[in-house]
Scaffold this active site. Structure first.
Site, PDB file in Angstrom:
ATOM      1  N   SER A 145      -5.189  48.452  17.675  1.00 15.62           N
ATOM      2  CA  SER A 145      -6.501  48.455  18.342  1.00 15.62           C
ATOM      3  C   SER A 145      -6.770  49.830  18.915  1.00 15.62           C
ATOM      4  CB  SER A 145      -6.549  47.433  19.472  1.00 15.62           C
ATOM      5  OG  SER A 145      -7.757  47.559  20.219  1.00 15.62           O
ATOM      6  N   TYR A 158      -3.718  43.320  26.925  1.00 13.91           N
ATOM      7  CA  TYR A 158      -3.960  43.289  25.482  1.00 13.91           C
ATOM      8  C   TYR A 158      -3.617  44.617  24.826  1.00 13.91           C
ATOM      9  CZ  TYR A 158      -6.525  43.083  21.055  1.00 13.91           C
ATOM     10  OH  TYR A 158      -6.871  43.148  19.725  1.00 13.91           O
TER      11      TYR A 158
END
Length: 256
Positions: A145, A158
């Protein structure tokens, strides 16, 4: 399509929607026999139906990748059996995204996010790699990500899991490369979600201001990069994280 994955088999986790679905459909369009996996049987059946209606090959396997080695091994075994004895390509896509502030994150949430985002793909890779080696090699692609490398005010939990997956990508490339397994990752940027496709403003639009792209990406943009990494065109690519983020992490466009 050019059928770059003709006669290949693939397991794509978390592929009942969004990026995972786009990857599964792109793989099938390129000739692969794909296992669509996830928790939602109804959505999984719909993805398989779409693939088959387009002339592709796909099957759905329900799986709760909760971080346990047992559940990861079970999915690997069922996928291998369904695919005729081998898995040529594994895409570790499944993940969850609770994004509370650090001070608002309880231990249960912390453990759950790491279980799904790191432990599950870790043990799934461990379950798939030996058979890949026995069958002559394969490809493993992880999903990272953009916020693993560009800090934002929320999402510390996350982003740390995605940082772990990018580190595992390099470690696994070193560990499994000599065994004939290529390991790489794709790092998506801000991507259009299914809800936003109906014309609603995407909350991530503001995050793409000042980037070369100037707008959010689509699941298909991520899928194209994953197809390339899975194909023989990327045969000399090992341990790399490919940024598909519209320039978010590496470029700033300064308006005059």
């Amino acid at each position: 399509m050019s059928e770059r994955l003709r006669n290949k088999t693939a397991l794509v986790t978390g592929s009942t929607s969004n990026i995972g679905q786009a990857i599964a459909e792109a793989f099938a369009a390129e000739g692969a026999h794909v296992i669509v996996s996830g928790r939602n049987r109804e959505r999984g059946a719909q993805v398989v139906e779409r693939i088959r209606a387009s002339g592709g090959r796909a099957d759905f396997l329900a799986a709760d990748l909760d971080g346990s080695a047992e559940n990861s091994q079970d999915l690997a075994d069922r996928a291998r059996e369904t695919l005729g004895g081998r898995i040529d390509i594994l895409v570790n896509n499944a993940g969850i995204y609770p994004a509370p502030a650090t001070t608002a994150t309880d231990e249960k949430t912390f453990d759950e996010v790491y279980a799904v985002n790191v432990k599950a793909p870790f043990f799934l890779t461990a379950a798939v790699a030996p058979a890949m080696t026995e069958s002559g090699g394969g490809v493993i692609i992880n999903l990272g990500s953009w916020i693993a490398r560009l800090g934002i005010p929320l999402g510390a939990l996350y982003s740390s899991t995605k940082g772990a997956m990018e580190t595992l990508t390099r470690a696994w490339a070193a560990e499994f490369g000599p065994m004939g397994i290529r390991v790489n990752a794709v790092s998506p940027g801000v991507v259009l979600s299914p809800a936003a496709e109906d014309g609603e403003p995407h909350p991530g639009e503001v995050m793409m201001k000042g980037t070369p792209a100037g707008e959010v990406g689509t699941p298909d943009a991520i899928a194209h990069a994953v197809v390339w990494l899975a194909s023989d065109e990327a045969a000399f690519v090992h341990g790399t994280v490919v940024d598909v983020d519209g320039g978010r992490t590496g470029v700033a466009v300064i308006a005059a």
